[in-house]
Design an enzyme around this catalytic site. Structure first.
Site, mmCIF file in Angstrom:
data_model
loop_
_atom_site.group_PDB
_atom_site.id
_atom_site.type_symbol
_atom_site.label_atom_id
_atom_site.label_comp_id
_atom_site.label_asym_id
_atom_site.label_seq_id
_atom_site.Cartn_x
_atom_site.Cartn_y
_atom_site.Cartn_z
ATOM 1 N N ASP A 1 42.119 51.113 36.442
ATOM 2 C CA ASP A 1 43.787 49.777 36.501
ATOM 3 C C ASP A 1 43.728 48.799 36.579
ATOM 4 O O ASP A 1 44.506 48.271 38.503
ATOM 5 C CB ASP A 1 44.196 51.531 36.451
ATOM 6 C CG ASP A 1 46.222 50.841 36.852
ATOM 7 O OD1 ASP A 1 46.593 50.381 36.114
ATOM 8 O OD2 ASP A 1 46.670 51.831 37.862
ATOM 9 N N LYS B 1 45.637 45.810 35.721
ATOM 10 C CA LYS B 1 46.291 45.768 35.967
ATOM 11 C C LYS B 1 46.301 43.786 35.617
ATOM 12 O O LYS B 1 46.957 42.856 36.390
ATOM 13 C CB LYS B 1 47.839 45.630 36.793
ATOM 14 C CG LYS B 1 47.518 46.936 37.204
ATOM 15 C CD LYS B 1 48.505 47.685 38.482
ATOM 16 C CE LYS B 1 49.155 48.876 38.371
ATOM 17 N NZ LYS B 1 48.407 49.542 39.050
ATOM 18 N N LEU B 2 45.430 43.014 34.752
ATOM 19 C CA LEU B 2 45.081 41.903 34.369
ATOM 20 C C LEU B 2 46.695 41.228 33.928
ATOM 21 O O LEU B 2 47.406 41.895 33.275
ATOM 22 C CB LEU B 2 43.928 41.924 33.334
ATOM 23 C CG LEU B 2 42.606 42.477 33.257
ATOM 24 C CD1 LEU B 2 41.912 42.170 31.870
ATOM 25 C CD2 LEU B 2 42.087 41.764 34.582
ATOM 26 N N ILE C 1 47.136 33.468 32.570
ATOM 27 C CA ILE C 1 47.581 33.145 31.179
ATOM 28 C C ILE C 1 46.390 33.316 30.182
ATOM 29 O O ILE C 1 45.773 34.006 30.454
ATOM 30 C CB ILE C 1 47.050 31.471 31.845
ATOM 31 C CG1 ILE C 1 45.107 31.191 32.190
ATOM 32 C CG2 ILE C 1 48.068 30.533 32.526
ATOM 33 C CD1 ILE C 1 45.082 29.673 32.255
ATOM 34 N N GLY D 1 46.696 62.434 40.891
ATOM 35 C CA GLY D 1 45.654 61.872 42.404
ATOM 36 C C GLY D 1 45.649 62.660 43.736
ATOM 37 O O GLY D 1 45.014 64.050 43.618
#
Length: 203
Positions: free
Chosen positions: A56, A58-59, A62, A173
């Site tokens: 995870d 979350k890139l 641009i 979790g």
């Protein structure tokens, strides 16, 4: 049936490895906390080599930068799924079948509109929105974090809504990682996921 992704939201790699040893066979999720640990990339690659891993990350950047980051992650970590916020088409192209790109919308955005526009094969949404996202994008792989079952502790302020029938993956979790017996807790969630899918088919 939804698969349960155990969220390794723990302070460091040692705690993560201890949990994996306690749980054994499973599917795991690593988020930003562990990924940014000095040993985070090595840990992620180690887990991905043995078990399906949802990275995870979350890139968000641009398109060129996101595409290059996806390529590096696919080369060196090889997760089963990778989350991206922006540059979805470029991320999918860079992944080239090596990992599933999962779209994580911005927290303040309109999930419904983004789900309709998204070209990603996977989509992250809250359990309450799973049915709406499925209606908008029937082929999407839906990942739902924040799933809780009746009887779980309410100390994390997440309502116990159960496993949404439209989810393909649920991320869990603390109810598993902080349980006296994490393996038993995972089995409880897996059984709930199976029951939710059976109920959905009967309806």
């Amino acid at each position: 049936m939804a698969a349960v992704l155990v969220s390794l939201d723990v302070p460091g790699p040692r705690a993560a490895r201890d949990l994996i040893s306690a749980i054994g066979a499973g599917q795991y999720k690593i988020g930003l906390e562990l990924l940014h640990h000095p040993d985070g990339v090595r840990l992620a690659a180690e887990i991905a080599a043995d078990w399906p891993l949802f990275l995870d990350a979350k890139l968000s950047d641009i398109p060129t930068t996101v595409a290059r980051a996806v390529d590096q992650i696919c080369r060196h970590i090889r997760p089963a799924m990778l989350s991206v916020r922006t540059a979805i088409p470029e991320a999918i192209e860079a992944a080239a079948g090596r990992t599933m790109i999962v779209h994580v919308p911005c927290l303040t955005s309109d999930h419904g509109a983004e789900a309709q526009r998204s070209t990603a094969p996977g989509y992250v949404c809250s359990p309450t929105l799973a049915a709406s996202v499925r209606a908008l994008n029937p082929r999407a792989v839906i990942v739902c974090p924040g799933v809780r079952l009746p009887g779980d502790s309410a100390d994390d302020h997440v309502a116990p809504r159960g496993v949404p029938p439209d989810a393909d993956y649920v991320v869990v979790g603390r109810p598993i990682t902080r349980a006296p017996d994490p393996r038993e807790a995972l089995a409880r969630y897996a059984a709930a996921a199976m029951a939710a899918r059976i109920t959905s088919k009967e309806d």
